[in-house]
Design an enzyme around this catalytic site. Structure first.
Site, PDB file in Angstrom:
ATOM      1  N   HIS A 110       0.857  -1.192   0.000  1.00  0.00           N
ATOM      2  CA  HIS A 110       0.000   0.000   0.000  1.00  0.00           C
ATOM      3  C   HIS A 110       0.891   1.239   0.000  1.00  0.00           C
ATOM      4  O   HIS A 110       1.779   1.364   0.846  1.00  0.00           O
ATOM      5  CB  HIS A 110      -0.902   0.018   1.236  1.00  0.00           C
ATOM      6  CG  HIS A 110      -1.875   1.165   1.232  1.00  0.00           C
ATOM      7  ND1 HIS A 110      -3.041   1.147   0.496  1.00  0.00           N
ATOM      8  CD2 HIS A 110      -1.842   2.364   1.862  1.00  0.00           C
ATOM      9  CE1 HIS A 110      -3.683   2.289   0.676  1.00  0.00           C
ATOM     10  NE2 HIS A 110      -2.980   3.043   1.501  1.00  0.00           N
ATOM     11  N   ASP A 146      -7.740  -1.834   4.272  1.00  0.00           N
ATOM     12  CA  ASP A 146      -6.357  -1.425   4.560  1.00  0.00           C
ATOM     13  C   ASP A 146      -6.098  -1.287   6.058  1.00  0.00           C
ATOM     14  O   ASP A 146      -5.387  -0.382   6.491  1.00  0.00           O
ATOM     15  CB  ASP A 146      -6.022  -0.098   3.848  1.00  0.00           C
ATOM     16  CG  ASP A 146      -6.203  -0.182   2.354  1.00  0.00           C
ATOM     17  OD1 ASP A 146      -6.082  -1.293   1.816  1.00  0.00           O
ATOM     18  OD2 ASP A 146      -6.488   0.854   1.733  1.00  0.00           O
ATOM     19  N   LEU A 676      46.105  26.289  -4.844  1.00  0.00           N
ATOM     20  CA  LEU A 676      46.973  27.465  -4.931  1.00  0.00           C
ATOM     21  C   LEU A 676      48.379  27.099  -5.411  1.00  0.00           C
ATOM     22  O   LEU A 676      48.569  26.076  -6.041  1.00  0.00           O
ATOM     23  CB  LEU A 676      46.997  28.164  -3.569  1.00  0.00           C
ATOM     24  CG  LEU A 676      45.610  28.509  -3.004  1.00  0.00           C
ATOM     25  CD1 LEU A 676      45.730  29.116  -1.612  1.00  0.00           C
ATOM     26  CD2 LEU A 676      44.853  29.441  -3.941  1.00  0.00           C
ATOM     27  N   CYS A 709      50.509  23.533 -12.418  1.00  0.00           N
ATOM     28  CA  CYS A 709      50.350  23.698 -10.967  1.00  0.00           C
ATOM     29  C   CYS A 709      51.272  22.786 -10.184  1.00  0.00           C
ATOM     30  O   CYS A 709      51.815  23.171  -9.150  1.00  0.00           O
ATOM     31  CB  CYS A 709      48.906  23.387 -10.551  1.00  0.00           C
ATOM     32  SG  CYS A 709      47.649  24.258 -11.479  1.00  0.00           S
ATOM     33  N   PHE A 808      56.707  28.901 -12.075  1.00  0.00           N
ATOM     34  CA  PHE A 808      55.583  28.653 -12.962  1.00  0.00           C
ATOM     35  C   PHE A 808      56.009  28.804 -14.422  1.00  0.00           C
ATOM     36  O   PHE A 808      55.304  29.349 -15.266  1.00  0.00           O
ATOM     37  CB  PHE A 808      54.402  29.587 -12.657  1.00  0.00           C
ATOM     38  CG  PHE A 808      53.062  28.954 -12.950  1.00  0.00           C
ATOM     39  CD1 PHE A 808      52.637  27.846 -12.243  1.00  0.00           C
ATOM     40  CD2 PHE A 808      52.224  29.446 -13.935  1.00  0.00           C
ATOM     41  CE1 PHE A 808      51.410  27.238 -12.504  1.00  0.00           C
ATOM     42  CE2 PHE A 808      50.992  28.862 -14.206  1.00  0.00           C
ATOM     43  CZ  PHE A 808      50.596  27.749 -13.487  1.00  0.00           C
TER      44      PHE A 808
END
Length: 904
Positions: A110, A146, A676, A709, A808
Site C-alpha cells: 500500500h 487497509d 593554490l 600547478c 611557474f
C-alpha cells in the site's frame, strides 16, 4: 533466509511484473499468477512475464458476484496450492476465502504510511494534504479496508515540487519492489512481525473523481500547488477559463518576483493569472505564486501553458523522403504497441486506443533506438496524442524547429590550423551571449606572435549581479535539480565532437602545444564531464546519506539520518595555464552535485570557456545554470567572492589571491575550496632507473612550458648521480623543438603572456645574482611571441629565492644532497610553505613508501610524475590550499550535509 515458498501473485502492472521477476530470481516458486483480462487485446505486463516463463496464468474479470465468491474462480485459485499470496498491486476485490486460504496468508503493498491515507488514492492524498513524508506499507491483507497488521514500512521525504510520478519513480517503485521481496524472505524465515495498526492518525480517503477535482482558489499558494500536483495526470485538477474546463498539469511553487506576462481571467480566482514565457502563474490568497507548465482542454489537446494566447496553428509540414520513412517507422512502433488497432490512421489517438503511461516509455525508447538524434520527452506524447499530430511534432523536433529559442552568437572566426574556428567573445548570462553592461572590451592576444585574436567583453559589476541572479533563479525555480545526467553526457559528446576546434582555440589563446591541448587540455576535460555525469544519479540514490545510531531518550525512540544537498550558486574562478581543463575539473563536480554556477575565466584566456558556454547551451542545459564572465579578476572575481547570493567559491590560482578570496568570502561565510601555488619537490635517488628519471624529471618541469600547478619546482638529486643527471638533461633539452604550438613536431611553445615571460626572465636573473649556476637557457628566444628557453640551474642553496618560490615556467632548479641522507633530504623537501605535489624516484619500494609518508603534499608520485586521473582526488596542503578537485571527494566540495532526527 533458508526456506523457499510457493507463491501466488495476485495483481497487475509493471510493479507486479518486477516483484514477480525478483521473487523468482531469489528462488521462490510462483505457482500461479492471477491478473486482469487483456485490455484492448493487450495482456497486462505481469501476465506477459509469467506466460513467457510458463507460469500458470489466470485472468479473471472478477472474484465475486453479488457479494459472494465465484466458486469456479476460488477453485481455480486453490488448485495451485500456494503457501502465501503476494499482492503487489491489485485493483480487484479479493474474497477472504482466498486471502486466508494459504498457510501463511496474504501480504499486500500500500503506497502510504498506514494508518494514514487508507484507500485507493493514497499517493495523491499524500501530496494533496501537503505531507512532509511519503512512503509505503506492506501489511497482512484484510477485508479490503487497509486495516490489517503491519509487516514493514518505509518512508521518504516529500520535496517541495515532487509530483506523484516523482515519488513513485524515485522511491515507491524501486524501494517497494525490494521491500516486497524482503517481506517474503521474513515470512519464509518465520521472522515476519504482525504489528497492529494504531488508531491514532488514521485517515481514509476515497478515489478522487474529475467532478471533485475543481480548484478552490481561496487558499494559500502552497495549498493550490498541493491540490494541482496531487491530482496530476489522474484525474487532473481543473478550473473554468473562457467558458471551458481546463486541466492544470506540472505545478511548482514560484519563489521570485512577479514575472512579466499577459493576464488570464480564471473563474473563481480573485486575481487573474499571468501567461508568462515559463508557463501560467496563478496566485494564492496569501499573494504567493504557483507556476503551471501545461494545460489540457476539454477535447484532450494539451499545450504548454506559455502558449495559451498563441494561435499555434502551424501549417502542416511537407515531409522529405527521409522524414516519410521515419513516419512509417513510428507508425510501425505504434502498431506494435496498439496491437488491438487494425490500422494506425492519422486520427488514431494513442491513449484512446488503449495505451497507458508505461507504453509512452516503451514507444519513446523504441523511437530513440532507431533515431538517436530525435530527443522526445514523455510530455511530448501527452501534447500530441493523435498520430498525425505526433508525426508533425516529431518532425519539427527532428528538424530543430521547435527549439525554445535559437541561440544567437556573434563569432570571431579565424582560418587557422587548417580549419575555421568560430569563437564567441561576449559574456554568457542566462543562456544568452550579450555585451558587457557598460560596453567595455579588452583584447586577448596570441602568445605565439603577439597578435590580437579578438576583442572580448569585459564584464562589469552589473554583469556579475545579472549572472548571479540568473544562477539563483535557475537553482531555486528552474529544472536543473530535477534533470538527469543526459545533459552532461551530451555536453561531453559535443566537446569530443569539437575537440579539434577546442584544442586549436586553446593553443592560440594560451600557447599550449596543439598535440598536448588535444590530448590533455581537451581530452581530460571530456573525461571529467563523463566521469561526473556518472555520479549524478549516484548522489540522488544515496541522498539520505547515512543512518546514525544515537542515544535514545527513553521511552521515546529516535532515528537520525543525513542527507546530501547541493549548495546553490557557486562562483568558480580559474587560471590561464589549462583554461578548459581547470573549468572542467571544477564545473563538472559542481553541476553533478546539482548546483548552478558563475565562472570567471582568466582574463588572458577566455575563449575556450566561451566556446564551452556555447556547447553547454546546445547540450540542453537550462538557462542560468552556466554563466561565463570574462574580465578582470580584481573586479569580477572580487565581486563574486563578496556576493551575498553566492554560497561557494572554487578557486585555482596564486596563494596571495586565494588569501584575498578567503577574506572576501567571510562576508557571508561562503564555503571555499582553494588550489593554490606550489613548490613541489622531486627527490631522485642514485638507485633509480636514471634514464627514466631524466625523462620524467624533464616532464615534471617542462610539461606545458612549465605552466603547470604541480610542476616540480625543485629537484633534489643524490650526489653520486648529480653530474650525470644534469648532463643527460641538457642533452635532451638540446633536442627539443621550440616553435609554433600548432606545428605537430613542436615540443615547447610560448609562455602564456608577455607579463609572465618578463617575470620569468627576472626570476632567472635573481637566481644568477644569488650564486646559482645557470647551466642552460635563462633567456627569451629570438623570435616573435613570448618564447623562453628551457632553463637549468644547479648549485641551488636552500636560502635562495629560486629554491623557495615557484617560477611557474620552464625552469629546472636542481639541488644536490649527500649520498644516503634520506632524512636530510626529506627535511629540505618539506621546508616550504607549499604542499601541492611531490615525487620520488628509487627502485627501493620501502624507501619510496617511507618518503611518501613523510612528504607533506597532497599528491606523491613514485617513479612517475604528472599522472593525474579523473577518479583520483587532487588538492594541496599548507599554503597550496585545501579542498579537492576530481574523484568522489570533489563532490563533497559542492554538497552540504543535513542531519535529520525523527522521534517515533
Amino acid at each position: 533466509y533458508q526456506r523457499k515458498l510457493k507463491l501466488a501473485l495476485i495483481g497487475q502492472s509493471i510493479f507486479g511484473q518486477e516483484v514477480y521477476n525478483k521473487l523468482r530470481k531469489e528462488g521462490h516458486k510462483v505457482v500461479g499468477v492471477f491478473t486482469v483480462p487483456d485490455k484492448n487485446g493487450q495482456a497486462d505486463p505481469l501476465a506477459l512475464a509469467a506466460e513467457k516463463d510458463g507460469t500458470p496464468v489466470f485472468k479473471f474479470a472478477r472474484w465475486r458476484a453479488k457479494g459472494k465468491p465465484i466458486q469456479e474462480v476460488v477453485a481455480a485459485y486453490k488448485s495451485v496450492g500456494a503457501e502465501l499470496n503476494v499482492l503487489p498491486f491489485c485493483t480487484q476485490f479479493i474474497p477472504m476465502d482466498v486471502i486466508d486460504c494459504p498457510k501463511h496468508g496474504s501480504i499486500i503493498y500500500h503506497p502510504s504510511i498506514l494508518p494514514r491515507h487508507r484507500g485507493a488514492s493514497a499517493i495523491n492524498w499524500t501530496l494533496i494534504q501537503g505531507d512532509k513524508k511519503a512512503g509505503f506499507t506492506i501489511f497482512w491483507a484484510d477485508d479490503g479496508l487497509d486495516t490489517g497488521p503491519i509487516l514493514l514500512q518505509r518512508e521518504c521525504d516529500v520535496g517541495q515540487n515532487d509530483t506523484v510520478d516523482d515519488l513513485y519513480n524515485r522511491f515507491l517503485f524501486p524501494e517497494g519492489i525490494k521491500a516486497m521481496v524482503e517481506a517474503v524472505h521474513l515470512i519464509a524465515d518465520g521472522k515476519a512481525p504482525r504489528i497492529p495498526q494504531p488508531k491514532e492518525g488514521a485517515t481514509y480517503e476515497g478515489i478522487q473523481k474529475k467532478e471533485n477535482a475543481e480548484i478552490s482558489w481561496d487558499q494559500p499558494a502552497a495549498a493550490l500547488h498541493n491540490w494541482i500536483r496531487g491530482h496530476d495526470k489522474v484525474p487532473g485538477a481543473w478550473a473554468t477559463i473562457d467558458g471551458q474546463v481546463v486541466t492544470f498539469y506540472g505545478s511548482s511553487l514560484l519563489n521570485a518576483s512577479v514575472p512579466a506576462g499577459q493576464e488570464l481571467a480564471i473563474k473563481g480566482a480573485s486575481k487573474a493569472g499571468l501567461v508568462t514565457k515559463n508557463g501560467l502563474v496563478v496566485f494564492g490568497n496569501d499573494g504567493k505564486m504557483v507556476l503551471v507548465r501545461n494545460l489540457q482542454f476539454e477535447d484532450g489537446k494539451m499545450i504548454p501553458a506559455s502558449k495559451y494566447f498563441s494561435a499555434d496553428e502551424k501549417t502542416a509540414l511537407e515531409l522529405t523522403e527521409e522524414e516519410k520513412k521515419m513516419a512509417e517507422d513510428i507508425r510501425a512502433i505504434w502498431k506494435g504497441i496498439l496491437s488491438n488497432v487494425a490500422i494506425i490512421e492519422d486520427s488514431t489517438d494513442f491513449f484512446k486506443s488503449g495505451a497507458s503511461s508505461m507504453h509512452v516509455v516503451r514507444m519513446l525508447e523504441e523511437i530513440k533506438q532507431k533515431y538517436s538524434g530525435l530527443q522526445l520527452q514523455n510530455e511530448d506524447v501527452y501534447m500530441a496524442t493523435k498520430f498525425a499530430d505526433f508525426i508533425q511534432m516529431a518532425v519539427r523536433k527532428f528538424r530543430g524547429e521547435d527549439k525554445e529559442e535559437e541561440l544567437e552568437i556573434d563569432y570571431v572566426s579565424k582560418n587557422v590550423n587548417n580549419m575555421t574556428v568560430n569563437m564567441p567573445y561576449q559574456c554568457f548570462i542566462n543562456g544568452q551571449f550579450i555585451n558587457a553592461d557598460d560596453g567595455k572590451t579588452y583584447d586577448t592576444v596570441n602568445p605565439a606572435d603577439g597578435s590580437i585574436i579578438a576583442s572580448v567583453s569585459s564584464a562589469s559589476l552589473a554583469d556579475v549581479d545579472k549572472a548571479v541572479a540568473a544562477a539563483k533563479e535557475a537553482f531555486e525555480n528552474g529544472e536543473w535539480g530535477r534533470m538527469n545526467a543526459r545533459e552532461m553526457y551530451r555536453l561531453a559528446d559535443l566537446m569530443e565532437e569539437h575537440q579539434e576546434e577546442l584544442a586549436t582555440i586553446e593553443s592560440i589563446d594560451s600557447g599550449a602545444v596543439y598535440t598536448l591541448a588535444l590530448k590533455t587540455h581537451v581530452g581530460m576535460s571530456v573525461q571529467t564531464f563523463r566521469y561526473f555525469a556518472g555520479w549524478c544519479d549516484k548522489i540522488q540514490a544515496s541522498e539520505y546519506g547515512a543512518t546514525i545510531p544515537i542515544n535514545q531518550a527513553r521511552p521515546n525512540h529516535n532515528l537520525t539520518f543525513t542527507k546530501k544537498e547541493p549548495i546553490g550558486v557557486c562562483a568558480i574562478v580559474i587560471p590561464w595555464n589549462y583554461p578548459l581543463m581547470m573549468l572542467a575539473w571544477k564545473s563538472a563536480a559542481c553541476l553533478a552535485a546539482g548546483n548552478t554556477l558563475v565562472l570567471k575565466p582568466a582574463q588572458v584566456t577566455p575563449l575556450t570557456s566561451l566556446k564551452f558556454a556555447e556547447l553547454s547551451a546546445k547540450a540542453g542545459f537550462p538557462k542560468g545554470v552556466i554563466n561565463i564572465l570574462p574580465g578582470s579578476g580584481g573586479l569580477v572575481g572580487q565581486h563574486l567572492s563578496e556576493h551575498p547570493d553566492v554560497r561557494k567559491v572554487g578557486f585555482t590560482g596564486s596563494t596571495p589571491t586565494g588569501k584575498q578570496i578567503m577574506k572576501s568570502a567571510a562576508t557571508n561565510l561562503k564555503k571555499v575550496s582553494l588550489e593554490l601555488g606550489g613548490k613541489s619537490p622531486l627527490i631522485i635517488f642514485s638507485d633509480c632507473e636514471l634514464d627514466r628519471a631524466v625523462k620524467m624529471g624533464m616532464g615534471a618541469v617542462y610539461f606545458n612550458k612549465g605552466e603547470n600547478c604541480i610542476a616540480a619546482g625543485r629537484l633534489f638529486v643524490e650526489e653520486s648521480i648529480h653530474d650525470e643527471f644534469v648532463r643527460k638533461v641538457v642533452e635532451e633539452i638540446k633536442k627539443m623543438k621550440i616553435g609554433d604550438p600548432l606545428d605537430r613536431s613542436t615540443d615547447h611553445g610560448p609562455q602564456n603572456n608577455k607579463a609572465h615571460l618578463e617575470k620569468l626572465l627576472q626570476y632567472c636573473e635573481t637566481g644568477v645574482k644569488e650564486g646559482a649556476t645557470l647551466v642552460y637557457g635563462g633567456r627569451q628566444v629570438r623570435r616573435p611571441g613570448f618564447f623562453m628557453e628551457p632553463t637549468v640551474f644547479t648549485d641551488v642553496e636552500d636560502h635562495m629565492h629560486i629554491a623557495q618560490e615557484e617560477s611557474f615556467g620552464p625552469v629546472m632548479v636542481i639541488s644536490k644532497f649527500k649520498n644516503g641522507d634520506v632524512d636530510g633530504v626529506l627535511r629540505r623537501a618539506n621546508t616550504t610553505e607549499y604542499g601541492l605535489a611531490s615525487g620520488v624516484f628509487t627502485k627501493d619500494i620501502s624507501k619510496a613508501l617511507y618518503i611518501s609518508e613523510k612528504l607533506e603534499a597532497g599528491t606523491v608520485f613514485i617513479n612517475t610524475y604528472n599522472k593525474t586521473d579523473v577518479a583520483a582526488p587532487f588538492g594541496g596542503f599548507k599554503q597550496s590550499g585545501f579542498g579537492k578537485d576530481l574523484g568522489e571527494e570533489a563532490l563533497h566540495e559542492y554538497l552540504r550535509t543535513k542531519a535529520i532526527t525523527v522521534e517515533y
